[in-house]
Design a protein around this motif. Structure first.
Motif, PDB file in Angstrom:
ATOM      1  N   LEU A 136       0.831  -1.203   0.000  1.00 20.74           N
ATOM      2  CA  LEU A 136       0.000   0.000   0.000  1.00 20.74           C
ATOM      3  C   LEU A 136       0.869   1.257   0.000  1.00 20.74           C
ATOM      4  O   LEU A 136       0.573   2.238  -0.698  1.00 20.74           O
ATOM      5  CB  LEU A 136      -0.904  -0.012   1.233  1.00 20.74           C
ATOM      6  N   GLU A 137       1.954   1.222   0.753  1.00 19.31           N
ATOM      7  CA  GLU A 137       2.869   2.362   0.798  1.00 19.31           C
ATOM      8  C   GLU A 137       3.569   2.585  -0.539  1.00 19.31           C
ATOM      9  O   GLU A 137       3.800   3.725  -0.941  1.00 19.31           O
ATOM     10  CB  GLU A 137       3.907   2.146   1.904  1.00 19.31           C
ATOM     11  N   LYS A 138       3.900   1.492  -1.234  1.00 25.30           N
ATOM     12  CA  LYS A 138       4.550   1.623  -2.543  1.00 25.30           C
ATOM     13  C   LYS A 138       3.629   2.313  -3.539  1.00 25.30           C
ATOM     14  O   LYS A 138       4.055   3.195  -4.292  1.00 25.30           O
ATOM     15  CB  LYS A 138       4.950   0.246  -3.077  1.00 25.30           C
ATOM     16  N   LEU A 139       2.394   1.888  -3.573  1.00 29.07           N
ATOM     17  CA  LEU A 139       1.430   2.505  -4.480  1.00 29.07           C
ATOM     18  C   LEU A 139       1.231   3.983  -4.146  1.00 29.07           C
ATOM     19  O   LEU A 139       1.149   4.833  -5.033  1.00 29.07           O
ATOM     20  CB  LEU A 139       0.094   1.764  -4.408  1.00 29.07           C
ATOM     21  N   PHE A 142       4.220   5.968  -5.335  1.00 25.96           N
ATOM     22  CA  PHE A 142       4.163   6.181  -6.784  1.00 25.96           C
ATOM     23  C   PHE A 142       3.265   7.370  -7.108  1.00 25.96           C
ATOM     24  O   PHE A 142       3.618   8.236  -7.917  1.00 25.96           O
ATOM     25  CB  PHE A 142       3.647   4.925  -7.477  1.00 25.96           C
ATOM     26  N   VAL A 143       2.100   7.414  -6.475  1.00 32.12           N
ATOM     27  CA  VAL A 143       1.153   8.500  -6.726  1.00 32.12           C
ATOM     28  C   VAL A 143       1.746   9.842  -6.312  1.00 32.12           C
ATOM     29  O   VAL A 143       1.667  10.834  -7.060  1.00 32.12           O
ATOM     30  CB  VAL A 143      -0.168   8.249  -5.966  1.00 32.12           C
ATOM     31  N   ASP A 168      -6.271   5.547 -11.542  1.00 28.01           N
ATOM     32  CA  ASP A 168      -6.674   4.159 -11.274  1.00 28.01           C
ATOM     33  C   ASP A 168      -6.037   3.622  -9.992  1.00 28.01           C
ATOM     34  O   ASP A 168      -6.655   2.825  -9.276  1.00 28.01           O
ATOM     35  CB  ASP A 168      -6.305   3.270 -12.464  1.00 28.01           C
ATOM     36  N   ILE A 169      -4.807   4.049  -9.710  1.00 28.84           N
ATOM     37  CA  ILE A 169      -4.195   3.654  -8.433  1.00 28.84           C
ATOM     38  C   ILE A 169      -4.967   4.262  -7.272  1.00 28.84           C
ATOM     39  O   ILE A 169      -5.218   3.602  -6.257  1.00 28.84           O
ATOM     40  CB  ILE A 169      -2.710   4.082  -8.383  1.00 28.84           C
ATOM     41  N   ASN A 170      -5.351   5.515  -7.417  1.00 28.57           N
ATOM     42  CA  ASN A 170      -6.127   6.178  -6.360  1.00 28.57           C
ATOM     43  C   ASN A 170      -7.473   5.495  -6.139  1.00 28.57           C
ATOM     44  O   ASN A 170      -7.974   5.445  -5.004  1.00 28.57           O
ATOM     45  CB  ASN A 170      -6.335   7.653  -6.712  1.00 28.57           C
ATOM     46  N   GLN A 171      -8.055   4.986  -7.223  1.00 25.80           N
ATOM     47  CA  GLN A 171      -9.309   4.241  -7.086  1.00 25.80           C
ATOM     48  C   GLN A 171      -9.106   3.010  -6.218  1.00 25.80           C
ATOM     49  O   GLN A 171      -9.928   2.707  -5.335  1.00 25.80           O
ATOM     50  CB  GLN A 171      -9.821   3.832  -8.475  1.00 25.80           C
ATOM     51  N   LEU A 223     -12.936  -5.548 -10.695  1.00 28.14           N
ATOM     52  CA  LEU A 223     -13.029  -4.517 -11.739  1.00 28.14           C
ATOM     53  C   LEU A 223     -11.955  -3.449 -11.554  1.00 28.14           C
ATOM     54  O   LEU A 223     -11.283  -3.043 -12.515  1.00 28.14           O
ATOM     55  CB  LEU A 223     -14.421  -3.881 -11.723  1.00 28.14           C
ATOM     56  N   ILE A 224     -11.765  -3.003 -10.331  1.00 30.32           N
ATOM     57  CA  ILE A 224     -10.776  -1.960 -10.050  1.00 30.32           C
ATOM     58  C   ILE A 224      -9.363  -2.455 -10.337  1.00 30.32           C
ATOM     59  O   ILE A 224      -8.553  -1.737 -10.946  1.00 30.32           O
ATOM     60  CB  ILE A 224     -10.898  -1.493  -8.582  1.00 30.32           C
ATOM     61  N   THR A 225      -9.050  -3.671  -9.923  1.00 33.02           N
ATOM     62  CA  THR A 225      -7.693  -4.202 -10.126  1.00 33.02           C
ATOM     63  C   THR A 225      -7.415  -4.503 -11.594  1.00 33.02           C
ATOM     64  O   THR A 225      -6.297  -4.291 -12.078  1.00 33.02           O
ATOM     65  CB  THR A 225      -7.477  -5.461  -9.283  1.00 33.02           C
TER      66      THR A 225
END
Length: 245
Positions: A136-139, A142-143, A168-171, A223-225
């Motif tokens: 979760l921290e990596k994503l 990135f953002v 999409d990552i924020n979603q 769907l999100i992934t």
């Protein structure tokens, strides 16, 4: 060196008339007209030549016509090709700086989250309905890094692809923050495990009668992934096409 390209470009644009296309057309048409004499002029020349040894034309019309056509096409080439070449050469140093800037950003972002990592992470989320805090921290990293003003791509295609990926990552992050919870409860470690709605999962802390509510959340997660996975691949392809890495 760039200042000399600027001066040459200014000279070309100064000497280049606004109506050069019409002038080229006039020269070429005139040349073609000389190269193709009308039939009546040919007949008159034959009669005059046989009777009086005279000729309305001197026999050099085709040569003059070819010369005019050649000069017209050469004039057009100088006004277009040379002009475009000078513009290209003048912009080359700037293009190299932009490419260097975008390369630096892409290397930084790929070092945070690469394609192999995304594939494994999404596969794990979809099969185990869980994620680790470190992932979760990596994503999130990135953002944050891709959204900083100094880390914006100059290439419009990369900028667009990055904006889509970040969205999409924020979603996914929003979905995890809202629908995931620490499980097992009270793990007491930094890199703890979070699971999708463990209170609704009968294999975790939920009841069998909660399975329909849980299945709805699973469908939303899938769907999100899947959207994120496609978005990252499109982003990575855009980086490869534009920066060759």
């Amino acid at each position: 060196m760039n200042i000399w390209w600027d001066r040459l470009l200014q000279l070309i644009e100064l000497l280049k008339p606004k109506f050069y296309n019409k002038l080229t057309w006039l020269i070429v048409v005139s040349g073609l007209g000389l190269m193709s004499k009308p039939l009546w002029l040919t007949i008159i020349n034959i009669i005059l030549s046989s009777s009086f040894e005279l000729s309305i034309t001197d026999g050099q019309d085709s040569a003059w016509g070819f010369t005019l056509v050649f000069m017209g096409l050469l004039y057009h080439l100088i006004n277009t090709g040379l002009h475009e070449f000078v513009i290209s050469e003048r912009q080359l140093p700037l293009s190299k700086k932009q490419e260097k800037h975008d390369l630096k950003i892409s290397h930084m972002l790929i070092s945070i989250v690469n394609e192999s990592y995304i594939d494994k992470l999404i596969a794990h989320i979809q099969t185990d309905d869980s994620i680790r805090w470190n992932d979760l921290e990596k994503l999130t990293k990135f953002v944050i890094n891709s959204s900083e003003s100094g880390n914006q791509f100059l290439c419009s295609e990369l900028k667009k692809a990055t904006a889509k990926l970040v969205n999409d990552i924020n979603q996914l992050l929003s979905f995890i923050n809202e629908k995931f919870d620490e499980y097992p409860y009270g793990q007491g470690i930094t890199n703890f495990r979070m699971c999708l709605a463990p209170e609704l999962n009968c294999d975790r802390a939920g009841q069998w009668e909660d399975r329909q509510k849980y299945d709805i959340l699973v469908d939303e997660m899938m769907l999100i992934t899947e959207t994120l996975n496609a978005s990252y691949k499109n982003w990575r392809s855009a980086v490869k096409v534009n920066l060759y890495i």
